[in-house]
Design a protein around this motif. Structure first.
Motif, PDB file in Angstrom:
ATOM      1  N   LYS A  42       0.835  -1.206   0.000  1.00  0.00           N
ATOM      2  CA  LYS A  42       0.000   0.000   0.000  1.00  0.00           C
ATOM      3  C   LYS A  42       0.867   1.253   0.000  1.00  0.00           C
ATOM      4  O   LYS A  42       0.595   2.219  -0.728  1.00  0.00           O
ATOM      5  CB  LYS A  42      -0.926  -0.005   1.216  1.00  0.00           C
ATOM      6  CG  LYS A  42      -1.937   1.140   1.221  1.00  0.00           C
ATOM      7  CD  LYS A  42      -2.893   0.997   2.383  1.00  0.00           C
ATOM      8  CE  LYS A  42      -3.925   2.129   2.354  1.00  0.00           C
ATOM      9  NZ  LYS A  42      -4.883   2.030   3.472  1.00  0.00           N
ATOM     10  N   ARG A  45       2.308   1.796  -3.451  1.00  0.00           N
ATOM     11  CA  ARG A  45       1.331   2.354  -4.396  1.00  0.00           C
ATOM     12  C   ARG A  45       1.120   3.840  -4.164  1.00  0.00           C
ATOM     13  O   ARG A  45       1.004   4.627  -5.103  1.00  0.00           O
ATOM     14  CB  ARG A  45       0.001   1.605  -4.270  1.00  0.00           C
ATOM     15  CG  ARG A  45       0.072   0.149  -4.700  1.00  0.00           C
ATOM     16  CD  ARG A  45      -1.217  -0.552  -4.346  1.00  0.00           C
ATOM     17  NE  ARG A  45      -1.117  -1.990  -4.460  1.00  0.00           N
ATOM     18  CZ  ARG A  45      -1.943  -2.851  -3.899  1.00  0.00           C
ATOM     19  NH1 ARG A  45      -2.942  -2.412  -3.162  1.00  0.00           N
ATOM     20  NH2 ARG A  45      -1.798  -4.144  -4.066  1.00  0.00           N
ATOM     21  N   GLU A  46       1.051   4.226  -2.882  1.00  0.00           N
ATOM     22  CA  GLU A  46       0.864   5.640  -2.575  1.00  0.00           C
ATOM     23  C   GLU A  46       2.071   6.465  -3.029  1.00  0.00           C
ATOM     24  O   GLU A  46       1.917   7.554  -3.592  1.00  0.00           O
ATOM     25  CB  GLU A  46       0.637   5.817  -1.070  1.00  0.00           C
ATOM     26  CG  GLU A  46      -0.659   5.230  -0.556  1.00  0.00           C
ATOM     27  CD  GLU A  46      -1.868   6.000  -1.020  1.00  0.00           C
ATOM     28  OE1 GLU A  46      -1.703   7.134  -1.518  1.00  0.00           O
ATOM     29  OE2 GLU A  46      -2.989   5.479  -0.899  1.00  0.00           O
ATOM     30  N   THR A  49       1.902   6.962  -6.677  1.00  0.00           N
ATOM     31  CA  THR A  49       0.957   8.030  -7.032  1.00  0.00           C
ATOM     32  C   THR A  49       1.614   9.391  -6.903  1.00  0.00           C
ATOM     33  O   THR A  49       1.474  10.266  -7.762  1.00  0.00           O
ATOM     34  CB  THR A  49      -0.285   7.966  -6.121  1.00  0.00           C
ATOM     35  OG1 THR A  49      -0.926   6.705  -6.308  1.00  0.00           O
ATOM     36  CG2 THR A  49      -1.270   9.084  -6.451  1.00  0.00           C
ATOM     37  N   TRP A  86       4.186   6.004   7.132  1.00  0.00           N
ATOM     38  CA  TRP A  86       2.832   6.209   6.572  1.00  0.00           C
ATOM     39  C   TRP A  86       2.358   7.636   6.822  1.00  0.00           C
ATOM     40  O   TRP A  86       1.802   8.296   5.938  1.00  0.00           O
ATOM     41  CB  TRP A  86       1.869   5.209   7.188  1.00  0.00           C
ATOM     42  CG  TRP A  86       0.433   5.478   6.874  1.00  0.00           C
ATOM     43  CD1 TRP A  86      -0.570   5.757   7.741  1.00  0.00           C
ATOM     44  CD2 TRP A  86      -0.169   5.514   5.572  1.00  0.00           C
ATOM     45  NE1 TRP A  86      -1.750   5.958   7.080  1.00  0.00           N
ATOM     46  CE2 TRP A  86      -1.532   5.810   5.751  1.00  0.00           C
ATOM     47  CE3 TRP A  86       0.324   5.324   4.281  1.00  0.00           C
ATOM     48  CZ2 TRP A  86      -2.419   5.918   4.683  1.00  0.00           C
ATOM     49  CZ3 TRP A  86      -0.564   5.429   3.216  1.00  0.00           C
ATOM     50  CH2 TRP A  86      -1.909   5.719   3.426  1.00  0.00           C
ATOM     51  N   GLN A  90       1.578  10.557   3.931  1.00  0.00           N
ATOM     52  CA  GLN A  90       0.343  11.308   3.747  1.00  0.00           C
ATOM     53  C   GLN A  90       0.631  12.799   3.601  1.00  0.00           C
ATOM     54  O   GLN A  90       0.020  13.490   2.799  1.00  0.00           O
ATOM     55  CB  GLN A  90      -0.578  11.070   4.941  1.00  0.00           C
ATOM     56  CG  GLN A  90      -1.190   9.668   4.953  1.00  0.00           C
ATOM     57  CD  GLN A  90      -2.074   9.459   6.160  1.00  0.00           C
ATOM     58  OE1 GLN A  90      -1.669   9.716   7.284  1.00  0.00           O
ATOM     59  NE2 GLN A  90      -3.276   8.984   5.944  1.00  0.00           N
ATOM     60  N   ALA A  93       2.236  13.476   0.230  1.00  0.00           N
ATOM     61  CA  ALA A  93       1.206  13.414  -0.802  1.00  0.00           C
ATOM     62  C   ALA A  93       0.398  14.701  -0.817  1.00  0.00           C
ATOM     63  O   ALA A  93       0.068  15.234  -1.878  1.00  0.00           O
ATOM     64  CB  ALA A  93       0.295  12.210  -0.565  1.00  0.00           C
ATOM     65  N   MET A 133      -4.807  -0.537  -7.038  1.00  0.00           N
ATOM     66  CA  MET A 133      -5.184   0.722  -6.414  1.00  0.00           C
ATOM     67  C   MET A 133      -6.702   0.868  -6.333  1.00  0.00           C
ATOM     68  O   MET A 133      -7.433   0.373  -7.174  1.00  0.00           O
ATOM     69  CB  MET A 133      -4.596   1.905  -7.194  1.00  0.00           C
ATOM     70  CG  MET A 133      -3.087   1.908  -7.257  1.00  0.00           C
ATOM     71  SD  MET A 133      -2.408   3.428  -7.947  1.00  0.00           S
ATOM     72  CE  MET A 133      -2.731   4.580  -6.621  1.00  0.00           C
ATOM     73  N   SER A 135      -9.680   3.938  -5.752  1.00  0.00           N
ATOM     74  CA  SER A 135      -9.866   5.392  -5.743  1.00  0.00           C
ATOM     75  C   SER A 135     -11.321   5.727  -5.423  1.00  0.00           C
ATOM     76  O   SER A 135     -12.220   4.933  -5.656  1.00  0.00           O
ATOM     77  CB  SER A 135      -9.501   5.995  -7.105  1.00  0.00           C
ATOM     78  OG  SER A 135      -8.163   5.724  -7.435  1.00  0.00           O
TER      79      SER A 135
END
Length: 351
Positions: A42, A45-46, A49, A86, A90, A93, A133, A135
């Motif tokens: 996870k 993947r983030e 992105t 994590w 965030q 991102a 993913m 969304s």
């Protein structure tokens, strides 16, 4: 302490991984780390992105996504107390994606406005999710949509009398009620019409079926264009419609809807599902390829719920439930420089 140190090391390898500048040895380290847990995958993947977002920002101005990931990470460390990878992710991102959303929204709307002025035709927005993913988005009418892995949703920027969207893949809809404007999901096989309700549609191009599961309200199923539609049935809550395009057959069953929508909350749920259904979902979840060596394996059924388990943990649990064994074949370098998917070969256990 050791695990934290390894996590930081992987974190610093990711920019080189995404840019393609990583060594074969370090690429293997990242791939092995990804396979250790669903949480690691996870995070990957983030980060992917964020990297792709940086690539788009680079088209706007001079922007180096590799430097940005590292600089933003350092800047956050200066002004904040130590936090988990994590939590940092965030924040990174948020820093990178806000300008991206502003930019992509402007670019898309501008292009569609020009198209509309030139042709006078309805213009469409297209949203895609990558492998592994999930969304979430809100449509112009307020309808909430969750998109599963490898899904494409097309919808107009402004709905008319009919709120029509087109789906390839899987999505869960919570439709904003509007009795004057029906909501229609077209799939190319069987289509769905509602006024305001919640339902799940699975319509992957490589699968010979379209599945509709109703959570609440009522849906109408039809084939053909909306203006010349042919009604083929209705669904009530807790019912599933399974349409086979090759035979034009429609099957309606009473089901427990939870297992069909658990994916949007990061949960894989199986309830007496055959082996090929289990491997199909695991394939999308972990971006791997499964090979079943015999038809007999398809008769094995499983009942289980997975949330944070790693792929090896899930495979070992499958071994406990049935007489199977498996072989994992790692990713290989392809002629074009990309990497193949990891392959999992499942066979009947030798007695």
């Amino acid at each position: 302490m050791r695990m934290e140190k390894e996590q930081i090391q992987i974190e610093h390898l990711l920019p080189d991984y995404f840019s393609g500048e990583i060594s074969k040895e370090n690429r293997l380290k990242v791939d092995n780390w990804r396979n250790l847990s669903a949480g690691n995958e996870k995070l990957f993947r983030e980060m992917s992105t964020v990297w792709k977002s940086g690539a788009i920002l680079g088209q706007m101005e001079q922007f180096n996504p590799k430097d940005a990931l590292l600089k933003v990470d350092k800047r956050l460390a200066l002004y904040n107390k130590p936090s988990s990878v994590w939590q940092k992710l965030q924040k990174i991102a948020a820093v990178l994606l806000i300008p991206l959303l502003v930019y992509s929204g402007f670019l898309t709307i501008s292009q569609f406005k020009e198209s509309k002025l030139a042709s006078g035709e309805t213009t469409w927005q297209e949203v895609k999710t990558g492998t592994g993913m999930v969304s979430e988005l809100t449509l112009p009418d307020g309808t909430q949509v969750w998109l599963n892995s490898e899904t494409t949703l097309r919808y107009p920027l402004n709905f008319g009398k009919i709120r029509e969207v087109n789906l390839t893949g899987e999505a869960c809809f919570d439709v904003k009620k509007d009795e004057k404007h029906p909501f229609v999901v077209t799939t190319g096989t069987i289509n769905v019409e509602v006024l305001g309700t919640s339902f799940n549609v699975a319509n992957y191009a490589n699968e010979n079926q379209t599945e509709v599961v109703l959570l609440s309200g009522k849906v109408k199923l039809f084939t053909g264009e909306y203006g010349n539609k042919k009604e083929v049935g209705f669904l009530s809550p807790n019912q599933q419609a399974l349409f086979k395009p090759s035979t034009k057959e429609l099957f309606v069953n009473n089901v427990s809807v939870e297992k069909y929508t658990a994916w949007k909350d990061g949960v894989l749920m199986f309830a007496d599902d055959p082996m090929d259904e289990v491997t199909r979902k695991l394939s999308r979840w972990f971006n791997v390829e499964f090979v079943l060596e015999s038809e007999e394996l398809r008769d094995y059924v499983y009942r289980a719920t997975f949330k944070d388990e790693t792929l090896p943990q899930i495979l070992d649990l499958l071994k406990i439930s049935a007489p199977i064994e498996y072989t994992r074949i790692p990713r290989e370098t392809l002629p074009d420089g990309n990497y193949s998917k990891e392959k999992i070969i499942i066979r009947k256990k030798r007695m």
